[in-house]
Motif scaffolding. Structure first.
Motif, PDB file in Angstrom:
ATOM      1  N   ASP A   1       0.836  -1.196   0.000  1.00  0.00           N
ATOM      2  CA  ASP A   1       0.000   0.000   0.000  1.00  0.00           C
ATOM      3  C   ASP A   1       0.873   1.249   0.000  1.00  0.00           C
ATOM      4  N   GLU A   2       1.890   1.220   0.852  1.00  0.00           N
ATOM      5  CA  GLU A   2       2.830   2.330   0.936  1.00  0.00           C
ATOM      6  C   GLU A   2       3.486   2.572  -0.423  1.00  0.00           C
ATOM      7  N   LEU A   3       3.891   1.474  -1.046  1.00  0.00           N
ATOM      8  CA  LEU A   3       4.574   1.567  -2.328  1.00  0.00           C
ATOM      9  C   LEU A   3       3.701   2.271  -3.372  1.00  0.00           C
ATOM     10  N   LYS A   4       2.411   2.006  -3.332  1.00  0.00           N
ATOM     11  CA  LYS A   4       1.507   2.657  -4.293  1.00  0.00           C
ATOM     12  C   LYS A   4       1.509   4.164  -4.095  1.00  0.00           C
ATOM     13  N   GLY A   5       1.532   4.583  -2.833  1.00  0.00           N
ATOM     14  CA  GLY A   5       1.595   6.014  -2.554  1.00  0.00           C
ATOM     15  C   GLY A   5       2.855   6.641  -3.125  1.00  0.00           C
ATOM     16  N   TYR A   6       3.980   5.941  -2.967  1.00  0.00           N
ATOM     17  CA  TYR A   6       5.244   6.455  -3.504  1.00  0.00           C
ATOM     18  C   TYR A   6       5.178   6.560  -5.025  1.00  0.00           C
ATOM     19  N   GLU A   7       4.665   5.497  -5.636  1.00  0.00           N
ATOM     20  CA  GLU A   7       4.616   5.481  -7.108  1.00  0.00           C
ATOM     21  C   GLU A   7       3.748   6.612  -7.651  1.00  0.00           C
ATOM     22  N   LEU A   8       2.619   6.808  -6.990  1.00  0.00           N
ATOM     23  CA  LEU A   8       1.729   7.876  -7.438  1.00  0.00           C
ATOM     24  C   LEU A   8       2.424   9.235  -7.289  1.00  0.00           C
TER      25      LEU A   8
ATOM     26  N   LYS B   1      -6.154   5.190 -10.224  1.00  0.00           N
ATOM     27  CA  LYS B   1      -4.998   4.388 -10.622  1.00  0.00           C
ATOM     28  C   LYS B   1      -5.039   2.966 -10.049  1.00  0.00           C
ATOM     29  N   TYR B   2      -5.498   2.833  -8.813  1.00  0.00           N
ATOM     30  CA  TYR B   2      -5.377   1.532  -8.160  1.00  0.00           C
ATOM     31  C   TYR B   2      -6.711   0.858  -7.854  1.00  0.00           C
ATOM     32  N   GLY B   3      -7.792   1.568  -8.013  1.00  0.00           N
ATOM     33  CA  GLY B   3      -9.095   0.927  -7.854  1.00  0.00           C
ATOM     34  C   GLY B   3      -9.559   0.740  -6.424  1.00  0.00           C
ATOM     35  N   TYR B   4      -8.972   1.412  -5.491  1.00  0.00           N
ATOM     36  CA  TYR B   4      -9.526   1.432  -4.136  1.00  0.00           C
ATOM     37  C   TYR B   4      -9.154   2.740  -3.447  1.00  0.00           C
ATOM     38  N   LYS B   5      -9.848   3.024  -2.350  1.00  0.00           N
ATOM     39  CA  LYS B   5      -9.544   4.263  -1.632  1.00  0.00           C
ATOM     40  C   LYS B   5      -8.255   4.077  -0.840  1.00  0.00           C
ATOM     41  N   PRO B   6      -7.393   5.074  -0.857  1.00  0.00           N
ATOM     42  CA  PRO B   6      -6.095   4.915  -0.189  1.00  0.00           C
ATOM     43  C   PRO B   6      -6.247   4.808   1.324  1.00  0.00           C
ATOM     44  N   GLU B   7      -5.380   3.976   1.918  1.00  0.00           N
ATOM     45  CA  GLU B   7      -5.273   3.928   3.374  1.00  0.00           C
ATOM     46  C   GLU B   7      -4.208   4.928   3.804  1.00  0.00           C
ATOM     47  N   TRP B   8      -4.015   5.063   5.101  1.00  0.00           N
ATOM     48  CA  TRP B   8      -3.107   6.135   5.514  1.00  0.00           C
ATOM     49  C   TRP B   8      -1.649   5.846   5.185  1.00  0.00           C
ATOM     50  N   GLY B   9      -1.307   4.573   4.999  1.00  0.00           N
ATOM     51  CA  GLY B   9       0.065   4.257   4.609  1.00  0.00           C
ATOM     52  C   GLY B   9       0.401   4.879   3.257  1.00  0.00           C
ATOM     53  N   ALA B  10      -0.519   4.788   2.326  1.00  0.00           N
ATOM     54  CA  ALA B  10      -0.306   5.360   0.997  1.00  0.00           C
ATOM     55  C   ALA B  10      -0.278   6.881   1.068  1.00  0.00           C
ATOM     56  N   GLU B  11      -1.169   7.425   1.881  1.00  0.00           N
ATOM     57  CA  GLU B  11      -1.205   8.891   2.036  1.00  0.00           C
ATOM     58  C   GLU B  11       0.105   9.400   2.606  1.00  0.00           C
ATOM     59  N   ASN B  12       0.580   8.686   3.632  1.00  0.00           N
ATOM     60  CA  ASN B  12       1.828   9.074   4.274  1.00  0.00           C
ATOM     61  C   ASN B  12       2.970   9.048   3.253  1.00  0.00           C
ATOM     62  N   ALA B  13       2.999   7.987   2.452  1.00  0.00           N
ATOM     63  CA  ALA B  13       4.049   7.845   1.452  1.00  0.00           C
ATOM     64  C   ALA B  13       3.981   8.989   0.440  1.00  0.00           C
ATOM     65  N   TYR B  14       2.789   9.264  -0.020  1.00  0.00           N
ATOM     66  CA  TYR B  14       2.619  10.327  -1.016  1.00  0.00           C
ATOM     67  C   TYR B  14       3.117  11.663  -0.454  1.00  0.00           C
ATOM     68  N   MET B  15       2.677  11.931   0.772  1.00  0.00           N
ATOM     69  CA  MET B  15       3.040  13.209   1.374  1.00  0.00           C
ATOM     70  C   MET B  15       4.552  13.333   1.596  1.00  0.00           C
TER      71      MET B  15
END
Lengths: 450, 291, 626
Positions: free
Chosen positions: A75-82, A342-356
């Motif tokens: 999940d985290e990785l998806k945030g980084y990729e985005l 992009k990923y077909g589900y709502k992001p969890e906070w791990g992805a948000e954290n990564a993106y930020m």
């Protein structure tokens, strides 16, 4: 890169003290040459200037992709990729967070490598060391536990390469194990406890009996202590039992039997990852839930999806982000939409954290106008107000912790869910600053810039 | 939490926990006893049984079908594994057998991760067995109660197969003296294949029976594997009754210790194993001389 | 291959280690990866001595890796201890000490049992590090800030940090590690390790204290692990808690198996391949999470098809390519590196021919002072297995220099009787006195050290070792006693060893096949070696359990000559079914029946004894014959 043939290009000058032994001697020359070519006034540091000499810069990402935390890692990785995609294309969301961004960072394309850490500090360090020496990474990131975050913090300081922590809930990451080269975006044990504590007192009243479930390692013990201290001091609560379980326990029945017989009214579950999922599922099987009220001080991404809405109804949790914040913050809406698309589900906070983490790094570098690490660090430490997916945030210079709100959520009744991912009601958004300890309270000493 | 009620509760919980450990360990121990192969993929097989059952449950919605599917699938996996791989390792050192099953375990876990991701999967108990039963001194999940019975029946079935059939006689004779069985003109390879199949089946059955108790992840077998080692060492390697006794002891140790200090439940378990090794190295019900 | 140049391996390694930083980067190796490979390699040297040489597969090496690592890291960080090298050595000592204690428990069992116990023990260590000792170890955060060593060379100070600057230090550690390990495997102790791997039962029976040697191997492995653990901390300036996990142990086993066990270099090669593939699969191939699946498959295939890992595979390939010169089927041999012999002497020895010409080695041991009675005296020996009586009330006495035969129909309890005499099984009651010493209840090893040993009915040889190596192991037991830790002593220069082995070789007429692995010997040769193993420790009392079994008539004749020659100046007891041969050889015969002594007398007395004929022929009188 002018001297692309040399693998040692840009390598740290400290490493060539052994010239007398003849091993590194032959390798030192190209480095010295390259350094002179790029920096007349500043000595090379870490992977600078080699890492940003070309038309791209490299980020080393390590997340667990196998083992117990693989789910959170992916999940985290998806945030980084985005984030990388947005930075490279100059997406409007990135431009809101980092207004100076056009495309890429300082005009350079961001590239990245991913390695599986298995949530093990040793493997994470191994992978990042390789990214540094081989790819001249200018930034490292990734963790789903503080063990990895602390290890990479120390690596960052030693290698003089910036590190932005992934998921890390321990006070130590920006406390006693903080470093000049490490930064953390997300909430942590102390802020979680201080945020959810008053909510619990308000909701459940004073003088209640609480049972704790604590994973048997430092993070677990600190969070449990912070929570218990707050609740006893301010609300006269009693801890009737504290069930300490090892990481990755295959069964929680004996701990739950103790809790069932403890007479507790509220169950505070500090477990993380699949341990949290399993212990909550089994608490439900034992009828402890919903008889006792469940509290999750440090929310686990995917918890509600895995445990199910029936069990999570009425459960209080502190978290970094929940996607329904899109109703409040326009940036959150942009983020959730882009992610879902992009990923077909709502992001969890791990992805948000990564993106930020990446967005904030891009912001800091753009403001510094250089990749020279000390300048980038000073840019972080300038304390600018930055717009984010949870409103205005800023970095605290003294311990490199982002001052950002903590979100309190409550599990929705299954009937009230608007869609299948609508698990939580956001009940409160607590401003970060009052929740945080004094910067030096946990013994943070940042260390040197160079 | 040291109260009389809690003590009785923990004793009972230990029994439930131990029954399951006994079932998983019995598969490991009879494979080892007969074939001399310590199957390090046993934990992965336990996990695989759970996932096979999960797939069947998703397709049919029936828990009974899931149990049958999980069990049969592992029978097939076990037989295939024996025929294709393990068989070629009988003539090789024990260490090679350990290595190859260790590797196969990794392959199984990562294959499951590839197909099912790391998101945990849940198989709910059948309607009839869901909910909570009051036992006077404690409320206990109905399914866990039933699981004790299910496991007891499965262990009994294994007992009958091992002690009341011709096949069982041969298997037990093989555990005592493999050379003798060979010289009787019995096709040992066929026996080995069947035993490996039965052992795998026991792991698969345990996997799917455990699925409603603990949700499935690809890593669910790893923690179990180490515990089954302890069970088998306590009970005596190669001994079916030993596995049952060892399982129950392990369950009780974990449960009862957790009452005094939950952090030490597993340390006590390993401590008990060390004690057994010091006082009776062959295990409580093991026979001397078997290594 | 490299026999004539004893330091060739060391020299090649030194060249390789010096060349590595100039070559490996061009193959895509990052400096830290190379350093890590060295740490794994060092960790693996000890493990290979334990697993590859001694045959003990441990899944618990992480316990010692972590112990050494954390002791060193704790000293260097929280305790503020300034000397890196000393801290590393202290960590190593701590790991060895812990290894000793763990070994005491774990080595109570062998084989798979042992492997399982080590898994459980390693789990306990992980737990202890993580929780009760978290105050000292940093719990899940580990210990950051481990300093790198600084060397004061007098004229200059060398600071090391990461990458290539640390490489020379690690390479030196690895080099020393290999040099020491080579000395160990070439020492008498190393030879005995291999013997234990091949046949622990026989290693004990020829007089080596197998348990103590195993413990020694375990402690050596723990010490290497401890040092490697400390270096891991130095390497990444951080001591990670996951050094203690089961996965670390598992990975070590995998690396060793991939590289090739019993080679010392296997783990280094395995680590090189594993770390390279790990990077390659994730990086260049972009496999993401399925990298581990692919590596798992690669591992399974390697184990299935390359029995001795990559180094083993290369050796096999080399032998195959270099072709017919090598005898067929050599792939099953695992040579002891220490057994190197000069070619000149062999040529002359090869021509010596028949064995009978050679005088037997003297029976060297002295009886207890002032002792004069029978060399062996057993009274009231009984052995019950449950309700079954194997032997009952046996009184048995043999005089010094006597050659005694024991006969009896199948099931007469001859073998059990022998096993009691050699202390392989304890008698249920009764007493055995050897040279005036009560040996009842002693171990087979102790009894062998006193000068009483046996050749087995079913061959108990060290199968993958050569004939010479087999005999060396037996001779070492006499020359060194049941346990001695002369780890760094060369086998080649061991005083008296060569003579004793050569002598035995000639005696049992195996000079020509002295360098042949046992597995390739003909049956008769194996039987002679079986006797030779018992002889090589020059016993005063030699028991031979059916030395003629399964031999052709001509082999029998040859062996009888052999037995006669070795019987001179020695006391021997022989069980056999070939009564003609026994009547021919022995001075006196004891006949056992149904677990009891039926009669005892000279061959002539026995031949004409009615009770004996009764026992053998069920009352039909006639000539006793096989």
């Amino acid at each position: 890169m002018r001297d692309s043939k040399s693998k040692f290009h840009g390598y740290n000058r400290r490493d060539f003290m052994l010239t007398g032994l003849g091993v590194a001697g032959g390798l030192a020359l190209p480095t010295a040459f390259a350094s002179r070519a790029f920096a007349a006034d500043r000595p090379p540091i870490g992977t600078w200037p080699a890492g940003s000499a070309g038309d791209s810069v490299f980020i080393g990402i390590t997340v667990p992709r196998t083992g117990a935390y693989a789910l959170q890692g992916e999940d985290e990785l998806k945030g980084y990729e985005l984030a990388v995609e947005h930075i490279n294309t100059g997406h409007p969301l990135i431009k809101k967070i980092s207004p100076k961004t056009t495309k890429g960072v300082l005009g350079k394309t961001v590239k990245y490598g991913v390695a599986d850490s298995g949530a093990k500090p040793n493997d994470a360090v191994q992978a990042e060391q390789r990214f540094i020496s081989e790819n001249k990474a200018v930034l490292m990131t990734g963790s789903t536990s503080s063990a990895v975050a602390v290890a990479l913090n120390k690596l960052a300081q030693r290698e003089k390469v910036l590190y932005v922590a992934g998921i890390s809930g321990s006070n130590d990451t920006t406390g006693k194990d903080c470093v000049r080269y490490g930064f953390r975006q997300c909430f942590y044990g102390e802020t979680a406890a201080n945020a959810i504590g008053p909510v619990l007192l308000k909701t459940f009243g004073k003088n209640r009996k609480a049972a704790f479930m604590t994973p048997d390692y430092t993070y677990g013990h600190t969070v449990t202590k912070s929570m218990n201290d707050f609740l006893t001091k301010n609300g006269g609560w009693t801890m009737v039992t504290n069930q300490v379980s090892p990481l990755g326990a295959p069964d929680f029945s004996s701990y739950l039997t103790n809790i069932a017989n403890s007479g507790a009214e509220i169950l505070v579950n500090v477990n993380w990852g699949h341990d949290a999922v399993l212990s909550i599922q089994q608490a439900k099987q034992f009828g402890i839930l919903p008889k006792m009220k469940l509290v999750v001080p440090y929310q686990v991404p995917f918890l509600a999806r895995e445990v199910g809405a029936e069990t999570m109804e009425g459960v209080y949790a502190a978290t970094d982000f929940w996607w329904t914040l899109e109703d409040k913050y326009p940036l959150a809406k942009m983020f959730v939409e882009a992610f879902d698309k992009k990923y077909g589900y709502k992001p969890e906070w791990g992805a948000e954290n990564a993106y930020m983490e990446f967005a904030l790094w891009a912001e800091a570098v753009e403001h510094a106008g250089t990749f020279y690490p000390p300048e980038v660090i000073k840019s972080y430490e300038a304390g600018r107000k930055i717009d984010s997916v949870v409103g205005e945030v800023y970095w605290r210079a003294a311990d490199h912790q982002l001052v950002r709100p903590v979100i309190i959520v409550r599990g929705k009744k299954p009937g009230d869910m608007k869609n299948k991912e609508d698990f939580w009601d956001v009940t409160e958004i607590l401003p970060g600053a009052p929740l945080m300890q004094k910067p030096d309270a946990f013994g943070c000493k940042l260390g040197d810039y160079t | 939490m040291i109260t009389w009620t809690n003590f009785v509760s923990q004793l009972f919980n230990g029994l439930a926990l131990g029954a399951l450990l006994a079932l998983i360990s019995s598969g490991l121990t009879i494979i080892y006893g007969t074939l001399g192969v310590l199957n390090l993929a046993h934990g992965a097989m336990f996990m695989l049984g759970g996932y096979a059952g999960y797939v069947a449950y998703e397709a049919t919605g029936s828990f009974v079908v899931a149990v049958i599917a999980g069990t049969l699938f592992l029978l097939v996996v076990g037989v295939a594994m024996e025929r294709l791989i393990i068989r070629h390792f009988y003539g090789r050192p024990h260490e090679d057998q350990l290595l190859v099953t260790f590797g196969l375990g990794i392959v199984m876990v990562e294959l499951v991760r590839l197909f099912f991701s790391s998101l945990s999967k849940t198989v709910p108990p059948p309607q009839l067995l869901s909910g909570i039963t009051s036992m006077g001194f404690l409320f206990y999940p109905t399914y866990r109660l039933a699981a004790v019975g299910i496991v007891a029946v499965a262990l009994l079935a294994m007992y009958i197969v091992l002690y009341r059939t011709r096949l069982g006689m041969i298997v037990r004779a093989g555990i005592e003296d493999p050379v003798m069985v060979d010289s009787l003109g019995i096709n040992v390879y066929r026996i080995f294949m069947i035993v490996f199949g039965i052992g795998a089946m026991a792991a698969g059955f345990a996997g799917i029976v455990n699925a409603p108790v603990a949700s499935l992840t690809p890593d669910v077998g790893e923690a179990i594997l180490v515990q089954t080692f302890v069970v088998v060492v306590i009970g005596g390697v190669g001994s079916f009754p030993g596995a049952v006794l060892g399982g129950l002891i392990a369950g009780e140790i974990i449960s009862v210790t957790s009452m005094f200090n939950p952090g030490y439940a597993y340390v006590m378990l390993f401590g008990a194993m060390t004690l057994v090794l010091m006082l009776r190295p062959q295990g409580l019900l093991g026979t001397k001389g078997r290594e | 291959m490299l026999r004539q140049r004893p330091y060739l391996v060391e020299a090649l390694l030194a060249i390789g280690l010096i060349a590595a930083p100039f070559i490996l980067p061009h193959l895509g190796f990052a400096p830290d990866t190379v350093n890590r490979i060295l740490v794994w390699g060092l960790f693996g040297i000890g493990f290979d001595i334990l697993f590859g040489y001694t045959g003990l597969l441990s899944f618990g090496q992480s316990a010692f890796y972590g112990t050494g690592g954390f002791v060193a890291a704790y000293l260097l960080t929280r305790a503020g201890f300034p000397y890196v090298l000393l801290a590393l050595i202290l960590g190593m000592i701590a790991a060895a000490a812990v290894g000793f204690l763990v070994g005491l428990v774990a080595l109570r069992r062998t084989g798979i049992y042992f492997a399982m116990i080590t898994v459980a023990i390693a789990e306990v260590f992980y737990f202890v590090e993580f929780n009760p000792l978290a105050h000292w170890t940093g719990g899940e955060n580990g210990l950051p800030g481990v300093p790198a060593p600084t060397l004061y060379l007098g004229f200059a100070t060398v600071h090391m940090s990461t990458g290539w600057s640390l490489y020379p230090f690690l390479a030196l550690c690895y080099f020393i590690g290999i040099v020491v390990a080579l000395r160990i495997v070439r020492s008498p102790v190393g030879a005995i390790f291999s013997a234990i791997r091949e046949n622990p039962l026989r290693a004990a029976a020829v007089g080596h204290s197998v348990h103590t040697y195993k413990l020694a191997a375990f402690v050596i492995a723990a010490a290497y692990a401890g040092l490697a653990g400390g270096l891991l901390g130095v390497l990444q300036a951080f001591m990670p808690p996951d050094a203690f996990t089961f996965e670390t142990s598992g990975q070590l086993v995998i690396l060793t198996a991939i590289g090739g066990r019993g080679t010392l270099f296997g783990p280094l090669l395995g680590a090189t391949i594993w770390l390279y593939l790990q990077d390659y699969l994730q990086g260049s191939l972009g496999l993401g999470a399925s990298w581990k699946l692919v590596l798992g498959l690669v591992f399974v295939l390697l184990v299935a098809f390359l029995r001795h890992g990559i180094i083993g595979g290369i050796t096999d390939l080399y032998r195959w390519v270099s072709g017919r010169a090598a005898p067929a089927g050599t792939e099953e041999t695992a040579s002891l590196p220490g057994f190197e012999i000069g070619e000149t002497q062999d040529a002359s020895a090869a021509g010596t021919g028949r064995a009978a010409a050679v005088a037997p080695p003297p029976a060297r041991r002295r009886p207890a002072p002032g002792f004069t009675g029978p060399i062996l005296h057993a009274t009231g020996l009984c052995k019950y297995y449950g309700g079954v009586v194997a032997n009952a009330d046996i009184d048995f006495s043999v005089n010094r220099g006597e050659l005694r035969g024991i006969i009896g129909p199948n099931g007469a309890g001859k073998s059990t009787f022998f096993k009691m005499l050699t202390c392989e099984v304890p008698p249920s009651s009764g007493k055995i006195v050897f040279e005036g010493r009560d040996i009842t209840g002693k171990t087979v090893t102790e009894v062998c050290q006193l000068g009483l040993t046996k050749s087995y009915q079913v061959n108990q040889l060290f199968n993958r070792l050569t004939v010479r190596e087999n005999l060396t192991i037996a001779a070492l037991a006499e020359l060194r006693g049941k346990f001695r830790l002369d780890l760094l002593r060369s086998l080649r220069t061991f005083p008296g060893l060569r003579e004793q082995v050569d002598h035995t070789l000639e005696l049992v007429n195996l000079v020509e096949c002295r360098d042949t692995p046992v597995a390739q010997l003909a049956y008769g040769e194996k039987r002679r070696l079986e006797v030779g193993l018992a002889l090589a420790s020059s016993p005063t009392l030699l028991l031979l359990d059916e030395p003629l079994a399964g031999m052709s008539p001509s082999e029998r004749a040859e062996t009888v000559t052999l037995l006669r020659s070795i019987g001179e100046g020695r006391t021997m007891i022989i069980i056999d079914h070939d009564m003609d041969a026994l009547f021919n050889l022995a001075e006196r015969i004891t006949v056992l029946q149904e677990g009891r002594v039926l009669v005892e007398g000279t061959p002539d007395e026995i031949k004409s004894n009615a009770a004996v004929q009764e026992a053998y022929l069920g009352g039909v009188h006639g000539v006793i014959d096989e």
